[in-house]
Design an enzyme around this catalytic site. Structure first.
Site, PDB file in Angstrom:
ATOM      1  N   HIS A 128     -19.401  30.718  41.315  1.00 35.88           N
ATOM      2  CA  HIS A 128     -18.050  31.443  41.044  1.00 35.88           C
ATOM      3  C   HIS A 128     -17.033  31.521  42.243  1.00 35.88           C
ATOM      4  CE1 HIS A 128     -19.986  33.105  37.394  1.00 35.88           C
ATOM      5  NE2 HIS A 128     -21.323  33.356  38.105  1.00 35.88           N
ATOM      6  N   HIS A 151      -9.836  29.450  34.470  1.00 40.96           N
ATOM      7  CA  HIS A 151      -9.448  30.416  35.416  1.00 40.96           C
ATOM      8  C   HIS A 151      -7.783  29.706  36.063  1.00 40.96           C
ATOM      9  CE1 HIS A 151      -9.935  33.231  38.945  1.00 40.96           C
ATOM     10  NE2 HIS A 151      -8.855  32.681  39.289  1.00 40.96           N
ATOM     11  N   ARG A 209      -2.705  39.297  48.196  1.00 39.61           N
ATOM     12  CA  ARG A 209      -2.603  38.546  49.889  1.00 39.61           C
ATOM     13  C   ARG A 209      -2.252  36.954  49.463  1.00 39.61           C
ATOM     14  NH1 ARG A 209      -7.271  35.591  48.519  1.00 39.61           N
ATOM     15  NH2 ARG A 209      -8.812  36.558  47.473  1.00 39.61           N
ATOM     16  N   LYS A 269     -11.709  46.858  41.381  1.00 39.05           N
ATOM     17  CA  LYS A 269     -11.493  45.836  40.241  1.00 39.05           C
ATOM     18  C   LYS A 269     -11.510  46.755  38.996  1.00 39.05           C
ATOM     19  CE  LYS A 269     -13.586  41.852  41.859  1.00 39.05           C
ATOM     20  NZ  LYS A 269     -14.262  40.489  41.686  1.00 39.05           N
ATOM     21  N   LYS A 276     -20.756  42.528  38.182  1.00 35.99           N
ATOM     22  CA  LYS A 276     -20.021  42.233  39.281  1.00 35.99           C
ATOM     23  C   LYS A 276     -19.607  43.471  40.366  1.00 35.99           C
ATOM     24  CE  LYS A 276     -16.371  39.231  37.038  1.00 35.99           C
ATOM     25  NZ  LYS A 276     -15.070  39.109  36.595  1.00 35.99           N
ATOM     26  N   GLU A 319      -4.328  36.942  38.391  1.00 39.98           N
ATOM     27  CA  GLU A 319      -5.531  35.962  38.092  1.00 39.98           C
ATOM     28  C   GLU A 319      -5.886  36.282  36.638  1.00 39.98           C
ATOM     29  OE1 GLU A 319      -7.994  34.742  41.949  1.00 39.98           O
ATOM     30  OE2 GLU A 319      -9.183  35.777  40.496  1.00 39.98           O
ATOM     31  N   GLY A 376     -15.156  36.379  45.731  1.00 38.24           N
ATOM     32  CA  GLY A 376     -16.024  35.201  46.212  1.00 38.24           C
ATOM     33  C   GLY A 376     -17.292  35.062  45.700  1.00 38.24           C
ATOM     34  N   GLY A 377     -17.658  35.701  44.486  1.00 40.52           N
ATOM     35  CA  GLY A 377     -18.775  35.278  43.856  1.00 40.52           C
ATOM     36  C   GLY A 377     -19.986  36.303  44.468  1.00 40.52           C
TER      37      GLY A 377
END
Lengths: 489, 143
Positions: A236, A209, A293, A118, A159, A276, A165-166
């Protein structure tokens, strides 16, 4: 250019089933994999051929790269489709697959490496001119970090660098919560991703989002399949997604698409991907991450564009040039994710033997389920049972249709979020398009279960006991107490 | 004691007059009743599990065959799921206040904090860190 004649799906559940469907349309031989005990799951039964991975943990089975590649080699399989989750964003796996002369249906390993971390992905996106949310990497909490966080301003998010996936994600409202949240995030990250690196980021308030579906071929052509709104989340993690996004203006949409395509060009992206963004209430947008993906929510894009994304993935994997420049969007699509969880008790995952009853449904409905009646949902995997996707001419019509469908798809045997999803779909704020990522926190009443039992339910139970009694009249030793003993509320 | 428990609520089965609801369809999976205002009510059944679904909501029921347990659910800190104890923050005889995180367990890669439901003193801790636990077992007892 190589024509793909057989594909191994390195996944399970609804996504494996969905991939098999597109393979069948092209008469490509499908191979699925499973672990012991999963013999009667739909992805095993529907594939032309299914191979057992043996028993054991995820690392021994669905994450066992060597074993999966060995299966592909020994069965002379042309290509591997990783689905989402599992090995889908594992650069080493992608590389190993290619080293064994098997086609990886997905991006290049360089794409995965660049977008998988990230922090790196933000650097790359920033250099491509995409707007970013302020934040930084963090290894410990000392006075220096506390000062930097104060400069960004609370609330902040912690994060996992390798996350998704939170998992490993914590919201921190004040300095007092910082240390505990930091440690918890690191532990979750280590556990889920085997990597405890975390970073801190400004928490954008009242955000939505919104993501852009991109598609690139191996000849440097980059396209988009419009946008998706994925703001309704719990923990999330998305639970309701729709296309197109009801909030963004056409101007914002075009700017976001332009940004997403700039990123694809910058990294020479290949295949299906999702860029995103967080969009604030003033239509400002910030790059969040890129998923290299197929996404869980891809069916809503398929509905509004008429494009089969898996089919297009195979075209790209075969080395074909694609042209999505002329596509148009029509109508509105909404997807809800059906989870084995208790929305009225902190969304706790539920286990049990599934009983699925589906009444006759209207047209333009997809039920993408990974399980069928009689299958057991365990704690070994993500608690998503499947997805319901509805398409109609307008958003309003789509939500009305979805609400009726949510009563025609009945799940017994374990608690699910079906009634909760239906309550959201019928909520006035949701209907207005007031879909902030904080929707579930700000609509806590939806997570409270009504305590009054409707009279018809009591009458039904009365009748059930009478019917049971008349059926078991010959069995007079029938012990009611035993029947209820192992049953706990 | 009332004779039926539905979704944790104790209900008197005799509260309603069953004959106000007549069966118009009955199979293993489905029951349709018609009430005295001629409105139909459809139920999906999973009798082996004592469950039914009505208007998209799941109802679990059982007959109360003997007096229900004495404890108040709120005072029990039980594991919500099978999982692993990750961290225990308190020790025996420690004073805790309501809402304080007592331990963290992990199930399905998600962490769940078990918090004190009231001010009290830790009477016993039944597990240690890194231990696996089954669902619905008592983790910590307060007094």
């Amino acid at each position: 250019m190589k024509k793909i004649k057989s594909v191994l799906i390195a996944n399970r559940g609804e996504i494996a089933v969905r991939i098999i469907k597109s393979l069948k349309k092209r008469s490509i031989k499908s191979y699925s994999i499973f672990k012991i005990g999963e013999e009667d799951l739909p992805h095993v039964e529907l594939a032309d051929c299914s191979i057992c991975l043996g028993d054991g943990s995820l690392t021994d089975t669905y994450l066992n790269m060597d074993k999966i590649i060995e299966i592909a080699i020994s069965n002379k399989i042309d290509a591997i489709h990783p689905g989402y989750g599992f090995l889908s964003e594992n650069a080493k796996f992608c590389e190993e697959v290619k080293n064994n002369n098997i086609i990886f249906i997905g991006p290049s390993s360089e794409n995965i490496v660049q977008m998988g971390d990230k922090i790196t992905s933000k650097e790359v996106a920033g250099s491509a001119g995409l707007p970013l949310v302020p934040g930084f990497n963090v290894e410990k909490i000392s006075s220096e970090e506390i000062l930097s966080i104060n400069n960004i301003g609370y609330p902040i998010l912690i994060k996992a660098t390798a996350g998704g996936g939170g998992k490993g994600m914590k919201l921190v409202n004040s300095e007092a919560e910082l240390q505990e949240a930091f440690e918890s995030a690191k532990r979750e990250a280590l556990n889920a991703f085997n990597n405890d690196r975390v970073f801190i980021e400004k928490y954008i308030q009242s955000p939505r989002h919104v993501e852009i579906q991109v598609f690139s071929d191996s000849h440097g052509n980059h396209f988009h399949i419009f946008d998706r709104e994925c703001s309704i989340q719990r923990r999330h993690q998305k639970i309701i997604e729709e296309a197109p996004c009801p909030f963004i203006t056409e101007n914002t949409r075009n700017k976001m698409i332009e940004s997403a395509l700039k990123l694809c060009e910058k990294i020479n992206y290949i295949g299906a991907g999702t860029v995103e963004f967080l969009v604030d209430c003033d239509q400002n947008f910030y790059f969040l991450e890129m998923n290299t993906r197929l996404q869980v929510e891809h069916p809503v894009s398929e509905f509004i564009s008429g494009i089969d994304l898996v089919d297009t993935q195979i075209d790209v994997a075969e080395g074909k040039k694609i042209d999505l420049s002329k596509i148009s969007k029509k109508g509105h699509a909404v997807e809800v994710r059906v989870y084995a969880e208790d929305p009225y008790n902190n969304f706790l995952p539920q286990i049990g033997k599934l009983k699925l009853i589906v009444e006759k449904l209207p047209n333009n409905i997809r039920l993408d389920f990974g399980y069928k009646s009689g299958n057991t949902i365990t704690t070994d995997f993500d608690p998503m049972i499947g997805k319901i996707i509805v398409y109609a001419d307008s958003r309003e019509e789509c939500l009305m249709k979805l609400s009726t469908v949510l009563e025609k798809v009945v799940i017994l045997g374990l608690k699910t979020n079906l009634s909760f999803l239906n309550d959201i779909v019928n909520n006035d704020d949701f209907k207005k398009g007031d879909t902030l990522t904080s929707f579930i926190e700000t609509h806590q009443n939806l997570t409270k279960v009504g305590s009054d039992i409707p009279d018809p339910v009591i009458a039904a139970i009365q009748h059930i006991y009478k019917i049971d009694k008349s059926n078991s009249i010959q069995n007079t030793n029938y012990n009611l107490y035993e029947q209820f003993y192992d049953w706990r509320i | 004691m009332k004779n039926l428990t539905i979704n944790k609520n104790e209900v008197d089965l005799n509260k309603i007059i069953t004959s106000d609801f007549k069966i118009i369809f009955s199979s293993e999976d489905k029951l349709i009743l018609i009430d005295k205002d001629s409105i139909e009510h459809c139920f999906y059944l999973n009798s082996s599990n004592n469950e039914l679904s009505y208007n998209g909501k799941l109802y679990k029921y059982k007959k109360n065959v003997r007096s229900s347990k004495t404890g108040n659910d709120d005072h029990e800190m039980i594991s919500p799921m099978p999982g692993k104890i990750i961290k225990i923050f308190v020790s025996k005889d420690e004073k805790v206040s309501k809402g304080q995180t007592l331990l963290i367990m992990e199930a399905m890669k998600m962490e769940h904090a078990i918090k004190a439901p009231f001010d009290g003193i830790v009477e016993s801790i039944f597990f240690t860190e890194n231990q696996q636990v089954e669902a619905e077992v008592e983790l910590i007892k307060l007094k």
